[in-house]
Design an enzyme around this catalytic site. Structure first.
Site, mmCIF file in Angstrom:
data_model
loop_
_atom_site.group_PDB
_atom_site.id
_atom_site.type_symbol
_atom_site.label_atom_id
_atom_site.label_comp_id
_atom_site.label_asym_id
_atom_site.label_seq_id
_atom_site.Cartn_x
_atom_site.Cartn_y
_atom_site.Cartn_z
ATOM 1 N N LYS A 1 0.843 -1.195 0.000
ATOM 2 C CA LYS A 1 0.000 0.000 0.000
ATOM 3 C C LYS A 1 0.880 1.247 0.000
ATOM 4 O O LYS A 1 1.586 1.510 0.962
ATOM 5 C CB LYS A 1 -0.914 0.048 1.228
ATOM 6 C CG LYS A 1 -1.974 1.167 1.118
ATOM 7 C CD LYS A 1 -2.637 1.487 2.445
ATOM 8 C CE LYS A 1 -1.905 2.582 3.197
ATOM 9 N NZ LYS A 1 -1.960 3.914 2.543
ATOM 10 N N GLY B 1 6.876 5.446 8.172
ATOM 11 C CA GLY B 1 5.917 6.510 8.405
ATOM 12 C C GLY B 1 6.098 7.104 9.787
ATOM 13 O O GLY B 1 7.178 7.033 10.381
ATOM 14 N N SER B 2 5.036 7.648 10.328
ATOM 15 C CA SER B 2 5.112 8.351 11.605
ATOM 16 C C SER B 2 5.238 7.379 12.772
ATOM 17 O O SER B 2 4.818 6.218 12.698
ATOM 18 C CB SER B 2 3.866 9.217 11.800
ATOM 19 O OG SER B 2 2.722 8.404 12.042
ATOM 20 N N THR B 3 5.795 7.880 13.868
ATOM 21 C CA THR B 3 5.911 7.081 15.085
ATOM 22 C C THR B 3 4.529 6.730 15.635
ATOM 23 O O THR B 3 4.307 5.620 16.129
ATOM 24 C CB THR B 3 6.739 7.845 16.136
ATOM 25 O OG1 THR B 3 8.062 8.036 15.615
ATOM 26 C CG2 THR B 3 6.828 7.075 17.443
ATOM 27 N N GLU C 1 10.290 1.773 10.271
ATOM 28 C CA GLU C 1 11.188 2.929 10.120
ATOM 29 C C GLU C 1 10.335 4.158 10.339
ATOM 30 O O GLU C 1 9.496 4.507 9.521
ATOM 31 C CB GLU C 1 11.822 2.908 8.731
ATOM 32 C CG GLU C 1 13.061 3.789 8.634
ATOM 33 C CD GLU C 1 12.753 5.191 8.164
ATOM 34 O OE1 GLU C 1 12.678 6.099 9.034
ATOM 35 O OE2 GLU C 1 12.593 5.382 6.963
ATOM 36 N N CYS D 1 12.935 12.050 6.387
ATOM 37 C CA CYS D 1 13.106 11.656 7.787
ATOM 38 C C CYS D 1 14.539 11.858 8.266
ATOM 39 O O CYS D 1 14.798 11.912 9.464
ATOM 40 C CB CYS D 1 12.676 10.201 7.986
ATOM 41 S SG CYS D 1 13.583 9.025 6.955
ATOM 42 N N GLU E 1 8.608 16.007 15.936
ATOM 43 C CA GLU E 1 8.923 16.038 14.508
ATOM 44 C C GLU E 1 7.978 16.986 13.765
ATOM 45 O O GLU E 1 6.760 16.868 13.883
ATOM 46 C CB GLU E 1 8.824 14.630 13.917
ATOM 47 C CG GLU E 1 9.293 14.543 12.477
ATOM 48 C CD GLU E 1 9.264 13.132 11.943
ATOM 49 O OE1 GLU E 1 10.199 12.764 11.209
ATOM 50 O OE2 GLU E 1 8.300 12.396 12.241
#
Length: 494
Positions: free
Chosen positions: A188, A241-243, A263, A297, A398
């Protein structure tokens, strides 16, 4: 002939208003019939729609992946190499069309899409195509008693979920090793930047990748992405993607005992000592601060400067950043558009937070409206902020945009304390000509990758990933091929 072959591929790159999922080697619309608007961030205009897929679309993809797995897993390594390498060649052949699609989808400058994104997508396939030919298992002899050898077998059906900032680059970074190792993939892309992955489906079909081996399902993270993570037949999840999203994925996948590679975010320090190569440092720091509108990132969003050169750095850095042209990504500008309206508004809100925290805006801090077709696009000036402490939201959360902060330090110990002052640990950059100082910093910085006197210099053979809130596991090289395989020990007694 070669000319007609190229023409055929380019003809297939006509992008329909409604793009479709790629399942079992065919392009089909979402089973629900629902679509999501796709917006060009440089103009703010809707220029297409993508499938709003759900668990039924994922189930269909898994069904065909299961049918394809046995044969693909047993396919000779040389055959897999030929197919994946052909995909790489076709990406190279169509760099112009793919780069234009990437820029229209993402807002980044066209020159950057050509130089970095599409080039790297081809390199990912080529690297893992050749890598699988040399991927070897281990053996261990027990003197005069037995021998152990390790079988490395594909996991089965795996899920790969990629982000919007480097769309085709990071999508191929995941699927190439998964396919090389003999897995079937349910992938995706981000719903914000779906077009180049749609085009990749056409390339894979033309390259002869068997139907059902790669299935591309478009949709949102909370619905489509979560359906991939929850599916019991999908045995491993690779996510970038995001945490926040990574935490959600881990909460679902961990109780199901799935393999996980996450990651996640970064709040990376860029540490500048007075004894550095000044010109190279300055040139690279502008790049590492604002490349891709700061939406990488690995960008150095916290710049730590030795106090003796702080004022000199601040003045020169601001002057260099002022020279970055901002505007239409199809023209020769250094900075393009922010990827979406939502992210554009988030970055501006973060800048307002910095002001409320007492930060001083040295440069930027505002949106701009370029003339012409981009007057309704999402553009933000490169922004430099100082006078904020290490515990401020601006220095700990972030932002993922063209926003950096400056902080002075006086000693190595203070530099390390500032560098490690966040819950993130993805990357860091150190600028010094003192090799002992460089080694000390590299050893004590809490990050998965440390660049010394450079930035974003990547050898695809090396492990990549973060620590703390920046992720779990490693990608790249043998690490990726190991993640997408299961190790089985076989012990034979003499």
């Amino acid at each position: 002939n070669l000319l007609s072959f190229r023409t055929f591929i380019l003809m297939q790159f006509t992008i329909p208003f409604h793009i479709e999922n790629y399942i079992a080697g065919k392009f089909i619309g979402p089973l629900s019939g629902k679509f999501i608007d796709n917006v060009n961030p440089a103009t703010g205009e809707i220029y297409g729609q993508i499938p709003d897929s759900n668990e039924k679309d994922v189930e269909l993809a898994v069904t065909f992946a299961q049918k394809a797995f046995t044969e693909w897993a047993a396919t000779a390594a040389e055959t897999r190499f030929k197919i994946l390498n052909k995909i790489a060649c076709l990406i190279d052949e169509n760099i112009e069309a793919l780069a234009l699609a990437e820029t229209n989808d993402n807002g980044k400058p066209l020159w950057l899409s050509k130089k970095v994104d599409i080039y790297r997508a081809a390199a990912n396939f080529r690297f893992f195509a050749t890598g699988l030919m040399h991927f070897a298992s281990e053996s261990h002899a027990m003197e005069n008693k037995a021998v152990n050898y390790t079988l490395r077998q594909p996991v089965g059906i795996v899920g790969c979920i990629s982000p919007w900032n480097l769309p085709l680059y990071l999508f191929t970074w995941k699927i190439a090793p998964a396919l090389a190792a003999g897995n079937c993939v349910i992938a995706k892309p981000s719903e914000v930047t779906p077009v180049t992955t749609f085009l990749l489906g056409k390339i894979c079909k033309e390259a002869g990748l068997p139907d059902g081996v790669l299935n591309i399902v478009h949709g949102t993270g909370p619905i489509c992405g979560e359906a991939i993570v929850k599916h019991p037949q999908i045995k491993a999840i690779s996510f970038t993607g995001s945490t926040r999203a990574g935490e959600r994925i881990a909460s679902i996948a961990a109780p199901m005992f799935k393999k996980l590679s996450l990651e996640l975010g970064g709040k990376n320090p860029n540490i500048i000592f007075a004894d550095c190569n000044w010109d190279k440092m300055m040139r690279t720091t502008v790049q590492s601060s604002f490349s891709n509108q700061g939406q990488i990132c690995l960008c150095g969003s916290r710049i730590l400067i030795e106090a003796s050169v702080y004022e000199k750095f601040k003045t020169e850095f601001a002057d260099k950043a002022k020279q970055l042209t901002i505007g239409d990504p199809l023209e020769n500008n250094k900075q393009g558009a922010i990827v979406s309206k939502n992210h554009f508004e988030k970055i501006l809100n973060c800048i307002e937070t910095a002001k409320k925290e007492g930060g001083t805006i040295i440069l930027g801090g505002n949106a701009i409206k370029p003339a012409g077709r981009c007057s309704n696009g999402y553009f933000i000036k490169p922004t430099i902020i100082e006078n904020l402490g290490p515990g401020s939201k601006t220095n700990t959360e972030e932002i993922f945009g063209p926003v950096v902060t400056l902080q002075p330090f006086t000693t190595i110990e203070e530099a390390l304390q500032l560098a490690n002052a966040t819950e993130y640990g993805l990357a860091a950059t150190v600028w010094t000509q003192d090799i002992s100082k460089a080694n000390l910093m590299a050893a004590k910085i809490e990050a998965g990758i440390v660049w010394v006197n450079c930035w974003l210099l990547r050898d695809l053979r090396t492990p990549f990933g973060g620590i703390k809130n920046s992720g779990v596991g490693r990608e790249g090289g043998w690490e990726a091929l190991k993640f997408f395989t299961e190790a089985k020990n076989v012990c034979i007694e003499f």
